[in-house]
Write an enzyme that holds these catalytic residues in place. Structure first.
Site, PDB file in Angstrom:
ATOM      1  N   HIS A 165       1.036  -1.453   0.067  1.00 55.43           N
ATOM      2  CA  HIS A 165      -0.237   0.579   0.253  1.00 55.43           C
ATOM      3  C   HIS A 165       0.704   1.522  -0.283  1.00 55.43           C
ATOM      4  O   HIS A 165       0.180   2.321  -0.066  1.00 55.43           O
ATOM      5  CB  HIS A 165      -0.734   0.147   0.788  1.00 55.43           C
ATOM      6  CG  HIS A 165      -1.815  -0.960   1.087  1.00 55.43           C
ATOM      7  ND1 HIS A 165      -3.035  -0.570   0.096  1.00 55.43           N
ATOM      8  CD2 HIS A 165      -2.550  -2.300   1.679  1.00 55.43           C
ATOM      9  CE1 HIS A 165      -3.840  -2.845   0.480  1.00 55.43           C
ATOM     10  NE2 HIS A 165      -3.591  -2.647   1.409  1.00 55.43           N
ATOM     11  N   ASP A 201      -2.579 -10.322  -3.080  1.00 50.75           N
ATOM     12  CA  ASP A 201      -3.146 -10.233  -1.345  1.00 50.75           C
ATOM     13  C   ASP A 201      -4.622  -9.973  -1.048  1.00 50.75           C
ATOM     14  O   ASP A 201      -5.020  -9.490  -2.415  1.00 50.75           O
ATOM     15  CB  ASP A 201      -2.422  -8.444  -1.081  1.00 50.75           C
ATOM     16  CG  ASP A 201      -2.578  -8.543   0.926  1.00 50.75           C
ATOM     17  OD1 ASP A 201      -2.383  -8.643   1.438  1.00 50.75           O
ATOM     18  OD2 ASP A 201      -3.858  -7.771   0.972  1.00 50.75           O
ATOM     19  N   HIS A 203      -5.947  -6.954  -0.654  1.00 50.16           N
ATOM     20  CA  HIS A 203      -6.507  -5.530  -0.989  1.00 50.16           C
ATOM     21  C   HIS A 203      -5.962  -5.197  -1.647  1.00 50.16           C
ATOM     22  O   HIS A 203      -4.474  -5.545  -2.180  1.00 50.16           O
ATOM     23  CB  HIS A 203      -5.776  -4.843   0.403  1.00 50.16           C
ATOM     24  CG  HIS A 203      -6.692  -5.456   1.987  1.00 50.16           C
ATOM     25  ND1 HIS A 203      -6.117  -6.411   2.564  1.00 50.16           N
ATOM     26  CD2 HIS A 203      -8.317  -4.690   1.873  1.00 50.16           C
ATOM     27  CE1 HIS A 203      -7.274  -5.964   3.595  1.00 50.16           C
ATOM     28  NE2 HIS A 203      -8.237  -5.959   3.444  1.00 50.16           N
ATOM     29  N   ASP A 291      -4.544 -12.992   3.219  1.00 53.23           N
ATOM     30  CA  ASP A 291      -5.742 -12.514   4.196  1.00 53.23           C
ATOM     31  C   ASP A 291      -7.024 -12.720   3.252  1.00 53.23           C
ATOM     32  O   ASP A 291      -8.007 -12.540   3.549  1.00 53.23           O
ATOM     33  CB  ASP A 291      -6.032 -11.028   4.018  1.00 53.23           C
ATOM     34  CG  ASP A 291      -4.881  -9.755   3.676  1.00 53.23           C
ATOM     35  OD1 ASP A 291      -4.865 -10.293   2.000  1.00 53.23           O
ATOM     36  OD2 ASP A 291      -5.259  -8.635   3.428  1.00 53.23           O
TER      37      ASP A 291
HETATM   38  C1  SP5 Z   1      -1.540  -5.164   3.914  1.00 53.63           C
HETATM   39  C2  SP5 Z   1      -2.839  -5.157   4.179  1.00 53.63           C
HETATM   40  O1  SP5 Z   1      -3.358  -5.925   4.189  1.00 53.63           O
HETATM   41  N1  SP5 Z   1      -3.449  -3.980   4.820  1.00 53.63           N
HETATM   42  C3  SP5 Z   1      -4.878  -3.576   4.945  1.00 53.63           C
HETATM   43  C4  SP5 Z   1      -5.064  -2.500   5.010  1.00 53.63           C
HETATM   44  C5  SP5 Z   1      -6.677  -2.561   5.947  1.00 53.63           C
HETATM   45  N2  SP5 Z   1      -7.277  -1.139   6.953  1.00 53.63           N
HETATM   46  C6  SP5 Z   1      -7.893  -1.164   7.043  1.00 53.63           C
HETATM   47  C7  SP5 Z   1      -8.685  -1.963   8.143  1.00 53.63           C
HETATM   48  C8  SP5 Z   1     -10.283  -2.050   8.849  1.00 53.63           C
HETATM   49  C9  SP5 Z   1     -10.464  -2.721  10.128  1.00 53.63           C
HETATM   50  N3  SP5 Z   1      -8.933  -2.472  10.948  1.00 53.63           N
HETATM   51  C10 SP5 Z   1     -10.238  -2.639  12.508  1.00 53.63           C
HETATM   52  C11 SP5 Z   1     -10.970  -3.867  12.570  1.00 53.63           C
HETATM   53  C12 SP5 Z   1     -11.420  -4.411  13.645  1.00 53.63           C
HETATM   54  N4  SP5 Z   1     -11.520  -5.176  13.831  1.00 53.63           N
HETATM   55 ZN    ZN Z   2      -4.479  -6.916   2.652  1.00 54.56          ZN
END
Ligand code: SP5
Ligand code: ZN
Length: 351
Positions: A165, A201, A203, A291
């Site tokens: 990212h 990934d 994302h 993921d």
């Molecule tokens: C490298 C990678 O996989 N980055 C992913 C970034 C995603 N960030 C946003 C995630 C939003 C959820 N976070 C809070 C979880 C609460 N249970």
């Molecule tokens: Zn990711």
């Protein structure tokens, strides 16, 4: 397969990320990499090399100088604002978003303003050890790329924080330095005329896409959850195909979140690999996020652990000198098995 380990990764340990108006515990944790290391060791993949400091010259091939300087000094600048800040991770609270009318072409002296200029979300905490951990991770990716680029075989960059990212001048999505992009530039240095990035990934790899968006010598391909509902939301759509000389050298394959399991995901992989074959890549960088696993706490695909063996085997079918980075994957206990399956499938070591 060469494995280069970032033994400083523990120095980056975020406490909280902003989520729905409050701070929740970070999901990108050091134990992720500890599980990967333990499972690789358990399968006899030992003899890791330790990451070394990257040359600044190579970092500058991918990242903006002022951005690198910002990262190098962010923690001391944060603590200089107020010694009490040392008790808290750095997180931004203001951004010059495109629609706001605020200027994106200025870098104010104010720290909070510079922070927002160089970061695109409030989920990527930065702390005292972040710069060292990210730097050594970059060093690991560069060492892997030299090995692959010199024809010595495949390599795995065993590091965190992840990288895909991170853009030329921005961090976010738990990423600070774009390890996959640094590997690409190093492979080109080693003589590869055309390099492909396959980002698996969950994302979209927005940073890698943006870094190479104008380039015809680097094909970026990403399979990911549809950004209409999935992070990073503002990038990763199918109509992003490259710009200028780079037109036709970016391929996004967004898939519906929710139900997407191996059969549908595999069709996208076959499309991706066909594009990489048409491109005529001399080397391949796989931005390996785990993921996509069904048990991932922040993503919504449904791949099973065994599927990663088949994915690795399919990637091996491209017949290219290949480097694997480590990106996301937050189902902490299974990440080691899933990553090791990917590498074993690639090397045809599966049962
Ligand atoms: C490298 C990678 O996989 N980055 C992913 C970034 C995603 N960030 C946003 C995630 C939003 C959820 N976070 C809070 C979880 C609460 N249970
Ligand atoms: Zn990711």
């Amino acid at each position: 397969m060469l494995i280069v380990h970032n033994d400083r990764h523990h120095l980056h340990r975020g406490r909280f990320e902003m989520y729905r108006g409050h701070l929740v515990e970070s999901v990108e944790t050091p134990d992720r990499l500890d599980h990967v290391a333990a499972e690789l060791a358990r399968r006899g993949r030992t003899g890791w090399h330790n990451a070394e400091e990257p040359e600044r010259r190579i970092l500058e091939r991918v990242h903006d100088r002022a951005y690198l300087d910002f990262l190098a000094h962010a923690w001391e600048d944060w603590v200089a604002l107020d010694p009490a800040n040392a008790a808290h991770d750095v997180l931004p609270s203001i951004w010059p978003a495109g629609a706001s009318g605020l200027r994106q072409d200025v870098v104010p002296a104010n720290f909070a303003a510079r922070l927002g200029r160089y970061c695109f979300d409030a989920g990527t905490p930065l702390m005292a050890g972040t710069w060292e951990a990210a730097r050594l991770g970059a060093g690991a990716a560069i060492a892997c790329a030299r090995h692959v680029g010199q024809g010595k075989g495949a390599a795995f960059t065993m590091t965190r924080p992840p990288g895909h990212h991170a853009g030329r001048a921005c961090f976010g999505g738990y990423c600070f330095l774009n390890n996959a992009a640094l590997a690409v530039e190093t492979l080109i240095d080693c003589g590869a005329a055309r390099v492909a990035v396959l980002d698996i990934d969950y994302h979209h790899g927005n940073g890698t896409q943006d870094i190479f968006y104008d380039r015809a010598d680097v094909l970026t391909v990403s399979i990911h959850g549809d950004p209409a509902s999935e992070y990073p939301f503002y990038s990763g759509y199918g109509d992003e195909t490259g710009r200028g000389a780079g037109e036709g050298f970016n391929l996004n394959l967004p898939l519906p979140p929710g139900a997407t399991a191996y059969a549908e995901w595999r069709q996208a992989l076959d499309r991706a690999l066909a594009a990489i074959a048409r491109f005529g890549a001399n080397a391949l960088v796989v931005a390996s996020g785990l993921d996509t696993f069904k048990g991932d706490p922040i993503a919504r695909f449904a791949l099973e652990s065994e599927d990663y063996l088949k994915i690795g085997a399919a990637i091996a079918g491209a017949g290219l000198p290949t480097l694997f980075t480590l990106e996301g994957g937050y189902a902490v206990a299974p990440i080691g098995v899933n990553l090791a399956n990917l590498l074993d499938g690639f090397e045809d070591l599966a049962g």
